[in-house]
Design a protein around this motif. Structure first.
Motif, mmCIF file in Angstrom:
data_model
loop_
_atom_site.group_PDB
_atom_site.id
_atom_site.type_symbol
_atom_site.label_atom_id
_atom_site.label_comp_id
_atom_site.label_asym_id
_atom_site.label_seq_id
_atom_site.Cartn_x
_atom_site.Cartn_y
_atom_site.Cartn_z
ATOM 1 N N ASP A 1 0.491 -1.186 -0.415
ATOM 2 C CA ASP A 1 -0.153 0.403 -0.223
ATOM 3 C C ASP A 1 1.167 1.483 0.281
ATOM 4 N N ALA A 2 1.679 1.315 0.063
ATOM 5 C CA ALA A 2 3.211 1.991 0.411
ATOM 6 C C ALA A 2 2.983 2.153 -0.347
ATOM 7 N N GLY A 3 3.763 1.616 -1.475
ATOM 8 C CA GLY A 3 4.698 2.144 -3.068
ATOM 9 C C GLY A 3 6.175 1.363 -1.691
ATOM 10 N N VAL A 4 6.879 0.627 -0.945
ATOM 11 C CA VAL A 4 7.945 0.658 -1.081
ATOM 12 C C VAL A 4 8.018 -0.531 -3.062
ATOM 13 N N PRO A 5 9.271 -0.596 -3.025
ATOM 14 C CA PRO A 5 9.616 -1.329 -3.661
ATOM 15 C C PRO A 5 10.465 -2.561 -2.912
ATOM 16 N N LEU A 6 9.652 -3.626 -3.690
ATOM 17 C CA LEU A 6 9.593 -5.338 -2.689
ATOM 18 C C LEU A 6 10.376 -6.176 -3.601
ATOM 19 N N ARG A 7 10.896 -7.054 -3.761
ATOM 20 C CA ARG A 7 10.943 -8.121 -5.544
ATOM 21 C C ARG A 7 10.003 -8.507 -4.982
ATOM 22 N N SER A 8 9.370 -9.207 -4.044
ATOM 23 C CA SER A 8 7.835 -10.162 -4.047
ATOM 24 C C SER A 8 7.310 -10.132 -2.803
ATOM 25 N N LEU A 9 5.930 -10.685 -2.592
ATOM 26 C CA LEU A 9 5.233 -10.252 -1.200
ATOM 27 C C LEU A 9 5.596 -11.965 -0.938
ATOM 28 N N LEU A 10 5.151 -10.952 0.401
ATOM 29 C CA LEU A 10 6.049 -12.292 1.510
ATOM 30 C C LEU A 10 3.850 -12.830 1.808
ATOM 31 N N VAL A 11 3.098 -14.499 2.045
ATOM 32 C CA VAL A 11 2.610 -14.689 2.247
ATOM 33 C C VAL A 11 2.794 -15.698 3.576
ATOM 34 N N ALA A 12 2.122 -15.889 4.759
ATOM 35 C CA ALA A 12 2.140 -16.529 5.831
ATOM 36 C C ALA A 12 1.146 -17.192 6.348
ATOM 37 N N THR A 13 1.774 -18.624 7.026
ATOM 38 C CA THR A 13 0.354 -19.541 7.731
ATOM 39 C C THR A 13 1.134 -19.943 8.882
ATOM 40 N N THR A 14 0.403 -20.482 9.934
ATOM 41 C CA THR A 14 0.873 -22.071 10.697
ATOM 42 C C THR A 14 0.416 -23.161 10.401
ATOM 43 N N VAL A 15 0.849 -23.919 10.337
ATOM 44 C CA VAL A 15 0.677 -25.745 10.155
ATOM 45 C C VAL A 15 1.251 -25.958 11.496
ATOM 46 N N GLY A 16 -0.087 -26.912 12.190
ATOM 47 C CA GLY A 16 0.746 -27.391 13.089
ATOM 48 C C GLY A 16 0.314 -29.298 12.902
ATOM 49 N N LEU A 17 0.798 -29.844 13.625
ATOM 50 C CA LEU A 17 1.130 -30.987 12.893
ATOM 51 C C LEU A 17 1.228 -32.267 14.639
ATOM 52 N N ASP A 18 0.429 -33.329 14.291
ATOM 53 C CA ASP A 18 0.654 -33.906 15.651
ATOM 54 C C ASP A 18 1.449 -34.541 15.895
ATOM 55 N N GLU A 19 1.631 -35.948 15.988
ATOM 56 C CA GLU A 19 2.392 -36.532 17.057
ATOM 57 C C GLU A 19 3.249 -36.963 15.541
ATOM 58 N N GLN A 20 2.752 -37.648 14.545
ATOM 59 C CA GLN A 20 2.798 -38.485 13.772
ATOM 60 C C GLN A 20 3.129 -37.962 12.594
ATOM 61 N N GLY A 21 3.071 -36.211 13.318
ATOM 62 C CA GLY A 21 3.999 -35.483 11.284
ATOM 63 C C GLY A 21 2.491 -35.808 10.107
ATOM 64 N N GLY A 22 1.785 -36.174 10.930
ATOM 65 C CA GLY A 22 0.644 -35.126 9.978
ATOM 66 C C GLY A 22 -0.290 -34.043 10.300
ATOM 67 N N VAL A 23 -0.308 -33.374 9.549
ATOM 68 C CA VAL A 23 -1.270 -31.890 9.756
ATOM 69 C C VAL A 23 -2.597 -32.533 10.330
#
Length: 236
Positions: A120-142
């Motif tokens: 929105d500020a027009g700052v020059p960027l190499r790319s846009l960063l998008v983030a999320t959180t992923v939780g895993l159980d004890e067996q490594g499944g999502v």
């Protein structure tokens, strides 16, 4: 889980955005480039300052840790050589959170809000960063349920991973808990799908082949598209 993003909501900031995911939301503002303190001046690039304010009370160690993580996530994406000897200030205000000490829930929301504010500020960027959180159980499944900070539920006995993607590549990782290589690969696969900005429509197919709700990447893309459409109205 409801996910929403809005740009250009603070009139006195050079750029601003809000991002909400479930019970966690944050407002980010960007000011600059502007005059920098002599002790912070860099001769060949912009000095970046990140400030995080909690929803209640004054900032403490949790906010300082978030500031450090946000700086490490956003700094590589900003083309800092365009405005040397200046200051770029990024302010993030946590509006609400289910757990104010859970960085794995707060961090992706803060990253997405700050990334959109930079656009929105027009700052020059190499790319846009998008983030999320992923939780895993004890067996490594999502964990497929709805959790704070992202589409995947946070496993109480497994691990949590904050993943940031730019141009489809994972460029930021912050993990908590115990996990193996296969579990982390599962988290990466799910996170890439969740943060993809090239999906078509409000719903898409998840990694398990089932229809899932709107992704974080789709919400971010739509917010940017609205911003571009509003800026181009002068041509009509």
């Amino acid at each position: 889980m409801a996910i929403s993003a809005t740009l250009s909501l603070l009139p006195r900031a050079d750029g601003s955005a809000t991002f909400k995911c479930g019970l966690t939301s944050a407002i980010a503002s960007v000011s600059g480039p502007m005059e920098v303190r002599p002790r912070d001046e860099l001769p060949d690039k912009t000095f970046i300052e990140v400030i995080v304010r909690p929803a209640v009370g004054v900032g403490g160690t949790h906010e300082r840790a978030l500031e450090s993580l946000l700086l490490s996530a956003l700094s590589p994406l900003i083309i800092r050589t365009h405005h040397p000897r200046t200051l770029l200030q990024i302010n993030v205000q946590i509006v609400e959170a289910a757990d104010h000490t859970d960085a794995t829930a707060l961090l992706p929301v803060a990253i997405n809000a700050a990334s959109l504010a930079l656009v929105d500020a027009g700052v020059p960027l190499r790319s846009l960063l998008v983030a999320t959180t992923v939780g895993l159980d004890e067996q490594g499944g999502v964990m497929r349920g709805e959790g704070e900070g992202g589409r995947a539920q946070v496993g109480k006995e497994g691990s949590r991973h904050v993943l940031g993607f730019a141009r489809g590549e994972c460029v930021f990782v912050e993990s908590l808990g115990t996990f193996d290589e296969q579990g982390f690969a599962n988290a990466l696969l799910w996170g890439r799908e969740e943060c993809a900005m090239d999906g078509g429509g409000a719903e898409g197919m998840g990694v398990d082949g089932k229809c899932k709700a709107e992704t974080v990447g789709a919400v971010v893309r739509r917010a940017v598209e609205r911003k571009v459409a509003a800026d181009m109205r002068w041509k009509e």
